[in-house]
Design an enzyme around this catalytic site. Structure first.
Site, PDB file in Angstrom:
ATOM      1  N   LYS A   1       0.828  -1.202   0.000  1.00 39.07           N
ATOM      2  CA  LYS A   1       0.000   0.000   0.000  1.00 39.07           C
ATOM      3  C   LYS A   1       0.868   1.258   0.000  1.00 39.07           C
ATOM      4  O   LYS A   1       0.451   2.318  -0.439  1.00 39.07           O
ATOM      5  CB  LYS A   1      -0.900   0.028   1.247  1.00 39.07           C
ATOM      6  CG  LYS A   1      -1.951  -1.053   1.301  1.00 39.07           C
ATOM      7  CD  LYS A   1      -2.761  -0.916   2.576  1.00 39.07           C
ATOM      8  CE  LYS A   1      -3.763  -2.049   2.742  1.00 39.07           C
ATOM      9  NZ  LYS A   1      -4.524  -1.939   3.994  1.00 39.07           N
ATOM     10  N   ARG A   2       2.066   1.135   0.524  1.00 42.23           N
ATOM     11  CA  ARG A   2       2.924   2.297   0.675  1.00 42.23           C
ATOM     12  C   ARG A   2       3.876   2.485  -0.494  1.00 42.23           C
ATOM     13  O   ARG A   2       4.706   3.374  -0.480  1.00 42.23           O
ATOM     14  CB  ARG A   2       3.723   2.162   1.981  1.00 42.23           C
ATOM     15  CG  ARG A   2       2.849   2.211   3.219  1.00 42.23           C
ATOM     16  CD  ARG A   2       3.602   1.844   4.469  1.00 42.23           C
ATOM     17  NE  ARG A   2       3.977   0.438   4.484  1.00 42.23           N
ATOM     18  CZ  ARG A   2       3.156  -0.539   4.844  1.00 42.23           C
ATOM     19  NH1 ARG A   2       1.929  -0.270   5.192  1.00 42.23           N
ATOM     20  NH2 ARG A   2       3.559  -1.792   4.840  1.00 42.23           N
TER      21      ARG A   2
END
Length: 510
Positions: free
Chosen positions: A255-256
């Site tokens: 997600k990052r």
């Protein structure tokens, strides 16, 4: 037996591609066998919860076309669907485990636990806890509870019933890797919220889940979960773990790192059907009989080659073709080029139907209005015609303003591309052909049909004994100022007679 699966995300952020593929595989397996899909929100860690995440997850699933049967907003027989609303169940089962000797209360402080781990590590032990509180008497436990001391409930891994070896519908027989698990894992935390392990086992049993299909990151937890099923005298479901998706550079999708959220792809205009198609075939390999003996869902009479990774498939087609035995053991790189190809194919499918074409026109309408705010040629019916003419040329619907601005505004004949086209044709050819077309288009009775317009252009080329390529370059420049696009006859037909004449006159004067 009714096949029942669940997609159980944590509300810690937006739904990403890996989560969407897990939801999709659960959906495909459930629908393949006339089963049901539950959306369960695993929100027992309040410190990581992101406001609005649940609504975001639901919206992403809705956009993609994955309709769960029961869950938030769709009440059914298995609720509640938020784990934070099911705490009484976890407390009840934790109590059962303690009373049966399968679990016990631990009062060790975080500092004490850290010291214990360091001490065990120095001795070369793989243990992470020394079971200090296992030997507390019932009276001592009761006294400390009355005094308000904080405690957790730990599984007693030295007092577990016999059970079968772990097996997986994708990976086959698994190594029973107890050594990699923490010693006496915590089941109920001091804040009275369960850990993932207890909550997921209890919920899957109470909801009647028949198949747990999730990411391969949970493979190491299977032995612990089977221990819990055995300790609680529950029949375990079938497990299937899906290999992770990787970024194009081979790194783990996160997600990052990069745009991996579902709404990033929605914002960039990708077709939801193409996204599902892309994700479904990422890791959908060749079918085999390797794990069929473990499978409890009905199997097809004969196994066939799984779809190629660029096979265009609708959701119903994916449901029909999907088999757990098709999923590979390998982690799969998500190839953006495959998404582009599949998106183009799905656009072709949509453009080929009246309903699909209308839906595309409605969807791209705001984008075109924003790109050409002063244009009077941005109605949905008009956009519908322009999209139809771009059939086979569109990779992404949002490319319309870039690929075909000439439908909505007058072409820029001073652009580098338009000037280059002008310079590629002799001046005499340019002027003679435009003059000839202006005469033909001055006829008020000219039939405004694509085939007639196409024939007209070629008749003028033949009459003037021009090279077709040069002549078509002249009229294409006049109509669009661009080298590529739909057929010239299609463009003239769509923009209409008046705009065609204006453009011919403008080009003749340039």
């Amino acid at each position: 037996m009714t096949v029942l699966l669940r997609f159980a995300p944590s509300p810690t952020g937006a739904l990403h591609l890996g989560g969407l593929r897990t939801a999709l595989y659960n959906y495909l397996l459930a629908k393949k066998h006339s089963g049901k899909l539950i959306l369960r929100i695993e929100d027992t860690d309040a410190t990581r919860a992101v406001p609005g995440a649940v609504d975001g997850i639901r919206s992403a699933l809705e956009w993609a076309g994955i309709e769960y049967d029961y869950g938030p907003g769709r009440n059914g027989p298995h609720g509640p669907y938020f784990q934070s609303e099911r705490l009484d169940l976890y407390h009840s089962h934790a109590k059962r485990l303690v009373e049966s000797g399968r679990a016990y209360r631990c009062f060790c402080s975080p500092d004490k636990l850290a010291q214990t781990r360091e001490k065990l590590a120095r001795t070369g032990s793989n243990a992470t806890y020394d079971k200090t509180c296992l030997n507390l008497t019932e009276e001592e436990v009761a006294r400390r509870m009355r005094a308000g001391e904080k405690s957790v409930v730990r599984l007693n891994d030295s007092n577990l019933p016999a059970r079968s070896a772990p097996a997986d519908l994708v990976f086959g027989t698994l190594r029973d890797a107890h050594a990699s698990l923490p010693t006496d894992p915590v089941l109920l935390k001091s804040d009275l919220f369960p850990t993932y392990h207890l909550a997921s086992v209890v919920d899957d049993h109470e909801m009647g889940i028949t198949h747990v299909l999730r990411g391969e990151e949970w493979l190491p937890s299977v032995p612990l979960h089977l221990d819990l099923y055995a300790a609680l005298s529950f029949k375990p479901p079938q497990f299937a773990h899906v290999p992770l998706l990787l970024n194009p550079d081979g790194t783990k999708m996160s997600k990052r790192k990069g745009d991996v959220q579902v709404f990033d792809y929605k914002r960039r205009g990708w077709e939801p059907a193409a996204i599902l198609n892309w994700l479904a075939l990422a890791g959908w390999g060749v079918q085999s009989h390797a794990n069929s003996s473990q499978e409890s869902v009905p199997q097809p009479p004969s196994l066939k080659q799984a779809p190629d990774s660029t096979t265009p498939m609708s959701l119903p087609e994916m449901i029909e073709a999907f088999e757990l035995t098709s999923i590979t053991h390998r982690r799969t790189i998500l190839d953006p080029m495959k998404l582009e190809y599949l998106n183009k194919q799905h656009l072709l499918r949509s453009i080929s139907s009246d309903d699909g074409l209308s839906e595309l026109a409605e969807r791209v309408h705001p984008t075109i209005k924003q790109a050409f705010p002063s244009s009077q040629y941005t109605t949905v019916p008009y956009i519908r015609q322009t999209i139809s003419s771009m059939k086979g040329r569109l990779t992404n619907l949002q490319d319309m303003p870039t690929l075909a601005p000439f439908f909505f505004v007058e072409p820029d004949l001073t652009s580098h591309e338009a000037v280059s086209m002008f310079q590629s044709v002799p001046q005499a050819t340019h002027d003679i052909f435009l003059d000839s077309l202006l005469v033909r288009f001055s006829d008020a009775k000219i039939p405004w049909q694509v085939q007639y317009l196409n024939d007209l252009l070629h008749e003028e080329i033949a009459k003037l004994q021009m090279q077709s390529k040069a002549a078509m370059t002249v009229v294409r420049r006049a109509m669009t100022g661009m080298r590529t696009g739909p057929s010239v006859a299609d463009i003239i037909h769509i923009i209409g007679k008046d705009r065609t004449v204006v453009r011919l006159e403008t080009a003749r004067a340039s």
